[in-house]
Every structure is written in C-alpha cells, then in structure tokens.
Design a protein around this motif. Structure first.
Motif, short mmCIF file in Angstrom:
data_model
loop_
_atom_site.label_atom_id
_atom_site.label_comp_id
_atom_site.label_asym_id
_atom_site.label_seq_id
_atom_site.Cartn_x
_atom_site.Cartn_y
_atom_site.Cartn_z
N MET A 1 37.64 43.00 50.06
CA MET A 1 36.80 44.14 49.69
C MET A 1 35.33 43.89 50.02
O MET A 1 34.50 44.78 49.91
N GLY A 2 34.99 42.65 50.39
CA GLY A 2 33.61 42.31 50.73
C GLY A 2 32.69 42.25 49.54
O GLY A 2 31.50 42.57 49.63
N VAL A 3 33.22 41.79 48.40
CA VAL A 3 32.44 41.73 47.16
C VAL A 3 32.50 40.30 46.61
O VAL A 3 33.55 39.68 46.59
N LYS A 4 31.35 39.79 46.19
CA LYS A 4 31.33 38.46 45.59
C LYS A 4 32.10 38.49 44.27
O LYS A 4 32.01 39.46 43.51
N PRO A 5 32.82 37.43 43.96
CA PRO A 5 33.63 37.41 42.73
C PRO A 5 32.85 37.77 41.47
O PRO A 5 33.34 38.54 40.64
N GLU A 6 31.64 37.25 41.35
CA GLU A 6 30.87 37.52 40.12
C GLU A 6 30.43 38.98 40.00
O GLU A 6 29.99 39.42 38.94
N ARG A 7 30.56 39.76 41.07
CA ARG A 7 30.22 41.19 41.06
C ARG A 7 31.44 42.07 40.79
O ARG A 7 31.34 43.29 40.78
N CYS A 8 32.60 41.44 40.61
CA CYS A 8 33.85 42.18 40.39
C CYS A 8 34.11 42.37 38.89
O CYS A 8 33.80 41.50 38.09
N LEU A 9 34.71 43.50 38.57
CA LEU A 9 35.23 43.75 37.23
C LEU A 9 36.74 43.88 37.37
O LEU A 9 37.24 44.77 38.06
N VAL A 10 37.45 42.98 36.73
CA VAL A 10 38.91 43.01 36.73
C VAL A 10 39.36 43.68 35.44
O VAL A 10 38.96 43.28 34.35
N ILE A 11 40.19 44.70 35.59
CA ILE A 11 40.78 45.36 34.43
C ILE A 11 42.24 44.91 34.37
O ILE A 11 43.00 45.16 35.29
N GLU A 12 42.60 44.23 33.31
CA GLU A 12 43.88 43.55 33.21
C GLU A 12 44.58 43.82 31.89
O GLU A 12 43.92 43.91 30.86
N ASP A 13 45.89 43.92 31.95
CA ASP A 13 46.66 44.07 30.71
C ASP A 13 47.35 42.78 30.30
O ASP A 13 47.84 42.67 29.19
N SER A 14 47.41 41.79 31.19
CA SER A 14 48.21 40.60 30.92
C SER A 14 47.36 39.35 30.69
O SER A 14 46.25 39.23 31.20
N ASN A 15 47.94 38.42 29.96
CA ASN A 15 47.29 37.14 29.73
C ASN A 15 47.15 36.37 31.05
O ASN A 15 46.12 35.77 31.31
N ALA A 16 48.19 36.43 31.89
CA ALA A 16 48.14 35.76 33.18
C ALA A 16 46.99 36.32 34.03
O ALA A 16 46.27 35.57 34.69
N GLY A 17 46.83 37.63 34.02
CA GLY A 17 45.77 38.26 34.80
C GLY A 17 44.38 37.95 34.28
O GLY A 17 43.45 37.70 35.05
N VAL A 18 44.22 37.97 32.97
CA VAL A 18 42.92 37.64 32.37
C VAL A 18 42.57 36.18 32.69
O VAL A 18 41.44 35.88 33.07
N THR A 19 43.54 35.30 32.58
CA THR A 19 43.32 33.89 32.90
C THR A 19 42.90 33.74 34.36
O THR A 19 41.97 32.99 34.68
N ALA A 20 43.56 34.46 35.26
CA ALA A 20 43.23 34.41 36.68
C ALA A 20 41.83 34.93 36.95
O ALA A 20 41.08 34.34 37.74
N ALA A 21 41.46 36.03 36.31
CA ALA A 21 40.13 36.61 36.53
C ALA A 21 39.03 35.68 36.03
O ALA A 21 38.00 35.52 36.68
N ILE A 22 39.25 35.06 34.89
CA ILE A 22 38.26 34.11 34.36
C ILE A 22 38.12 32.93 35.32
O ILE A 22 37.01 32.50 35.63
#
Length: 194
Positions: A126-147
């Motif tokens: 997407m051409g976006v730096k990770p720290e500029r991303c907002l991840v919307i997640e419903d799962s613990n696995a996804g939240v862990t990955a985004a962090i």
C-alpha cells in the motif's frame, strides 16, 4: 465437522485459539491439543461448508457501510482467510468495490498471524509506513501481529461471532483501543472521515 472426528470444542475455544489464524495454524493446533491429524480433504470440505453458510447468513455489521463510504484514507484487507473465501465473503456483502486491488492474504507470506508478516507486507504494498497504519482487528492473533508490526491497533468486537463470549483480546491487551459499534468510529478517529 470436528465433532465427527471426535473433537468437541465450543465458541470460546475457537475464539481463543483459532480466530484470526489461517487453516495451517488451526490444523496444527488441533494436532497438538487433540492428537488428531485432519484428513487432506478436511480443509476443502470446511471451506465449502463455510461458504455455503456465508451464502445463507453472512451480513454486514451495522454501520460498516457508512464507515467504508466515508473514509478519507486508502484501505485494504489483510486476512488469514484464503483468497477464495475472502472474495466470496466480500461479494456476498457487496464490499468488493471498496477493496478492488487491496486484498492481501496469509497465502502471500511465510508466516501468518500472530506473526507481523502479513501486515508488514500489506503496508509495503500500500506504500504506507507501518507506524502510519491503523489495523482494525477482531482476533487476538491479529492484534498481536499488528503490535509486532509497530502499527496502531483498534480491536473491533461488534461482529456477531464475538457476541456472548469471553473477549480474549481485551483480556490479553488491556491498552489496545476498543470499538464495539461502527457508529463510534468517526468519533474516535475524526481525521479519517472525508
């Protein structure tokens, strides 16, 4: 389907161990916990049954159409679901136009969630730096990955599959922002609205 293999689990077990994970991770967990190796046909049989259920019952959560229609920033999907399942689900709820060329699945990376690989891959595409991303997640696995990817995280718990169960995301990540209803999204993130 697992009951036919002698495995009895409930919604809480699914949410704690399977939600947000790809099938490879799920089948590994089943082998580890229950000492059962699923037959090669199980994955396709499961996916077909799930898509059939989607066609009967999958509906958008209340308020998501308004959010998607009014976002002022580029968006994408980074999912543990297969490309076929993702495409079918998006078509059923008529969300495909929102994500035309911005769908990334765990099949495109070496490690799925909870590893950060998928989110980092999506950000790069997407051409976006990770720290500029907002991840919307419903799962613990996804939240862990985004962090782990050094991204901002919003835990969404308004999906029907999250109702009436223990919220493991909130238990494990008390500092993660939380959203229970899409109607609150632009109040929490006004700069993301057109």
């Amino acid at each position: 389907m697992l009951m036919k293999k002698g495995i009895e689990i409930d919604r809480t077990f699914v949410q704690q161990h399977f939600l947000g994970c790809n099938f490879k991770t799920v089948s590994s967990k089943i082998a580890q916990v229950f000492k059962v190796t699923l037959p090669a046909s199980f994955e396709d049989d499961y996916k077909n049954a799930l898509v059939s259920e989607f066609e009967k019952a999958l509906t958008p959560t209340n308020g998501i159409n308004k959010v998607l229609s009014n976002l002022a920033v580029p968006i994408c999907i980074a999912t543990s679901s297969s490309p076929t399942r993702t495409e079918k689900a998006l078509n059923i709820v008529k969300f495909s136009p929102y994500f035309s060329n911005a769908i990334f699945t765990s099949s495109e990376v070496k490690r799925g969630k909870p590893a950060p690989d998928l989110f980092l891959y999506a950000a790069k595409k997407m051409g976006v730096k990770p720290e500029r991303c907002l991840v919307i997640e419903d799962s613990n696995a996804g939240v862990t990955a985004a962090i782990a990817a050094n991204m901002q995280v919003l835990h969404y718990s308004g999906g029907q599959h999250m109702q009436g169960a223990i919220n493991y995301v909130l238990q494990n990540n008390k500092k993660v922002a939380h959203l229970a209803h899409w109607q609150q999204f632009f109040t929490a993130y006004p700069l993301l609205q057109k």
